[in-house]
Design an enzyme around this catalytic site. Structure first.
Site, PDB file in Angstrom:
ATOM      1  CG  HIS A 141      32.729  44.360  39.785  1.00 43.07           C
ATOM      2  ND1 HIS A 141      33.225  44.588  41.039  1.00 43.07           N
ATOM      3  CD2 HIS A 141      32.991  45.492  39.064  1.00 43.07           C
ATOM      4  CE1 HIS A 141      33.776  45.789  41.092  1.00 43.07           C
ATOM      5  NE2 HIS A 141      33.637  46.369  39.913  1.00 43.07           N
TER       6      HIS A 141
ATOM      7  CG  HIS B 162      36.498  38.679  42.410  1.00 46.52           C
ATOM      8  ND1 HIS B 162      36.165  38.560  43.737  1.00 46.52           N
ATOM      9  CD2 HIS B 162      36.129  39.938  42.039  1.00 46.52           C
ATOM     10  CE1 HIS B 162      35.612  39.688  44.162  1.00 46.52           C
ATOM     11  NE2 HIS B 162      35.575  40.539  43.158  1.00 46.52           N
TER      12      HIS B 162
ATOM     13  CG  ASP C  58      35.988  34.862  44.967  1.00 43.26           C
ATOM     14  OD1 ASP C  58      35.806  33.942  45.775  1.00 43.26           O
ATOM     15  OD2 ASP C  58      36.962  35.624  44.992  1.00 43.26           O
TER      16      ASP C  58
END
Length: 413
Positions: free
Chosen positions: A299, A342, A346
């Site tokens: 994302h 996350h 990340d």
């Protein structure tokens, strides 16, 4: 020899070429055999001696002259070059010598080194570029859309997305057991309480950025190059993501995630699950729920890449659009972390890799000497293939791609 003697006699009898009037330029055109262009050049555009010395083949081809007979263009260009060489001293006084081969569209003076797309250095000629198996000479100020390359880049990102979906299925099968491997310590996640609706807001930020980019893509004159670059960059980042999340399986970042090792049976079961992830674009808004694909955040990659494309391919003075784009990017990243979907590392690695790759790619694309070098073809073969015929930065020019409505054509161009 006749043309040379004519030019010499006119220079001697009428003084310096830069002092010629339009009538004297008309006489020169008549003597050179271009009487049909006297009205266009001398009457309509009032070409005098200085203008004649500065005239280039690019000027003859482009508006407002727009000559259409190739033989006339080439012969008149040769005559102009001959006249310019014979009056080199005057050109130096006017600041027109040595001539600029990039702006003139031809080389008038000492042969200079140019690069061809095979990496070889060429002397005294224009750079020859390669397309569809043929060498061609690029038109000055024109960028070839090369739609066939854009199709290849689209297929590339299509296949990478399919591979990413399949790897996500595999890593979900071997996600670490939460009872054995609890969430890892993370300063941000341990300090900021989880916001349940934050991940939906992160995907909403991504959708808004996607719509902004699609609008820019629709109106941009060089939309084929933009789409090709987006597909090649996005495909490359997600291909790297396939490797990292396959190699390293991190524990689930939050207790709220009900993740456990899940088997999808045989190969066909994995393929069907991968198709479900691919068709839903890996988004929770479309009902896709995955576990284990943490290193690194997909994302964040999408949101950041779209932001950089929006800001790169809009004019520098569109400050409002750039501000909105960056706000959406930063809020999207915050919402990803606030949702505890996350780890911080990340998101950080995803942002760093995406921004570096975007900047490196565009720096190389805008640096012609390296772009056409042998080193670029060895270390960046895909970049060299896609960018071989794009010489320099892509200008931000817009036009309405449809014939109707007419007012949009008038408004945008």
């Amino acid at each position: 020899m006749l043309c040379v003697s004519v030019c010499s006699r006119m220079s001697e009898s009428n003084g310096r070429v830069s002092a010629w009037s339009s009538s004297q330029v008309a006489q020169w055109l008549q003597d050179e055999g271009f009487g049909q262009y006297v009205d266009l050049l001398c009457s309509q555009h009032r070409i005098d001696g200085v203008s004649l010395l500065a005239l280039t083949e690019a000027d003859l081809r482009g508006p407002p002259l727009s000559l259409t007979v190739l033989g006339h263009i080439k012969r008149l260009s040769v005559a102009l070059r001959r006249l310019q060489r014979e009056n080199k001293a005057e050109l130096e006084e006017l600041g027109l010598w040595p001539p600029d081969a990039n702006s003139a569209g031809l080389s008038l003076g000492t042969p200079r080194a140019e690069w061809s797309c095979d990496g070889a250095e060429r002397r005294g000629s224009l750079c020859q570029t390669h397309s569809n198996g043929r060498f061609r000479q690029p038109m000055v100020g024109r960028l070839d859309p090369e739609v066939w390359k854009t199709v290849i880049s689209s297929v590339y990102v299509f296949l990478v997305c399919g591979l990413t979906s399949f790897v996500m299925v595999i890593v979900h099968e071997r996600v670490p057991d939460m009872r054995t491997y609890p969430p890892l310590p993370d300063i941000f996640l341990d300090s900021v309480p989880r916001i349940p609706w934050a991940f939906v807001m992160a995907e909403a930020c991504g959708l808004i950025l996607c719509y902004m980019f699609l609008l820019i893509l629709l109106l941009h004159k060089h939309r084929s190059i933009l789409l090709r670059r987006l597909c090649s960059l996005m495909g490359t980042v997600f291909l790297l993501r396939c490797c990292t999340m396959f190699v390293t399986s991190l524990s689930v970042p939050g207790q709220h995630l009900k993740c456990s090792s899940l088997s999808y049976g045989d190969t066909w079961g994995k393929i069907w699950r991968a198709l479900a992830i691919w068709s839903g674009f890996g988004m929770t808004l479309t009902g896709v729920q995955t576990c284990g694909d943490y290193m690194f955040s997909g994302h964040t990659v999408v949101i950041t890449m779209l932001n950089f494309f929006v800001t790169e391919y809009t004019p520098r003075n569109w400050n409002l659009i750039h501000t909105i784009s960056w706000v959406l990017n930063l809020f999207g990243i915050f919402f990803i972390l606030a949702a505890h979907e996350h780890y911080s590392i990340d998101v950080f690695i995803a942002f760093y890799i995406t921004t570096r790759l975007f900047l490196y790619y565009h720096t190389l694309a805008n640096t012609r000497a390296f772009q056409h070098s042998r080193r670029a073809r060895i270390w960046f073969p895909m970049f060299s293939f896609f960018e071989c015929n794009v010489n320099g930065p892509v200008p931000n020019q817009y036009h309405w791609p449809f014939s109707k409505p007419a007012f949009m054509k008038t408004l945008i161009g």
